[in-house]
Design an enzyme around this catalytic site. Structure first.
Site, PDB file in Angstrom:
ATOM      1  N   CYS A  77       0.844  -1.187   0.000  1.00 60.48           N
ATOM      2  CA  CYS A  77       0.000   0.000   0.000  1.00 60.48           C
ATOM      3  C   CYS A  77       0.881   1.240   0.000  1.00 60.48           C
ATOM      4  O   CYS A  77       1.891   1.294   0.704  1.00 60.48           O
ATOM      5  CB  CYS A  77      -0.911   0.005   1.223  1.00 60.48           C
TER       6      CYS A  77
ATOM      7  N   SER B 157       2.925  -4.429   3.255  1.00 58.32           N
ATOM      8  CA  SER B 157       3.850  -3.317   3.426  1.00 58.32           C
ATOM      9  C   SER B 157       3.044  -2.067   3.153  1.00 58.32           C
ATOM     10  O   SER B 157       2.173  -2.064   2.272  1.00 58.32           O
ATOM     11  CB  SER B 157       5.007  -3.393   2.427  1.00 58.32           C
ATOM     12  N   CYS B 158       3.318  -1.001   3.900  1.00 60.00           N
ATOM     13  CA  CYS B 158       2.640   0.274   3.668  1.00 60.00           C
ATOM     14  C   CYS B 158       3.693   1.358   3.765  1.00 60.00           C
ATOM     15  O   CYS B 158       4.356   1.486   4.799  1.00 60.00           O
ATOM     16  CB  CYS B 158       1.526   0.491   4.690  1.00 60.00           C
ATOM     17  N   VAL B 159       3.851   2.100   2.689  1.00 65.02           N
ATOM     18  CA  VAL B 159       4.900   3.114   2.638  1.00 65.02           C
ATOM     19  C   VAL B 159       4.342   4.459   2.191  1.00 65.02           C
ATOM     20  O   VAL B 159       3.335   4.527   1.488  1.00 65.02           O
ATOM     21  CB  VAL B 159       6.045   2.683   1.691  1.00 65.02           C
TER      22      VAL B 159
END
Length: 124
Positions: free
Chosen positions: A77, A103-105
């Protein structure tokens, strides 16, 4: 051998890529942003509205391949502002109830100026 996904129920690719590719028992999807299928117009101005549309686009790609959110094993995301993390999670959690790896960046910018993008990998 692989199979390309092309469904009118999700936004068309806006570049030289596919909505998703099915290969070796896995569906690898391109990032989904808050675009309305058919028109390509950005939907919503808030993170909640845009996350909702992005999730609906993910759902359309899954369904076009005979899959559901329960088949998703990994998401990545992208948010343009980490201050939106909690609000994004509130919407995301309504769809990805099986809690796939994620994963969220934070990123500087996303296509068409949207606030979030979701890409995923699903398995049979």
């Amino acid at each position: 051998m692989f199979q390309v996904t092309s469904t009118p129920n999700a936004p068309s690719a806006i570049g030289p890529y596919s909505q998703a590719i099915f290969a070796n028992g896995f569906l690898f999807a391109s990032g989904q942003i808050a675009l309305m299928p058919g028109t390509g117009e950005v939907v919503g101005t808030t993170i909640e509205e845009q996350a909702e549309r992005s999730c609906l686009n993910v759902k359309a790609i899954l369904e076009a391949n005979g899959l559901s959110f329960e088949n998703v094993v990994k998401t990545t995301c992208f948010l343009t502002d980490m201050a939106d993390f909690a609000a994004f999670n509130a919407v995301y959690g309504n769809y990805f109830v099986s809690k796939p790896a994620r994963s969220c960046v934070a990123v500087k910018d996303l296509p068409k100026g949207v606030l979030c993008e979701i890409e995923f990998i699903a398995a049979l």
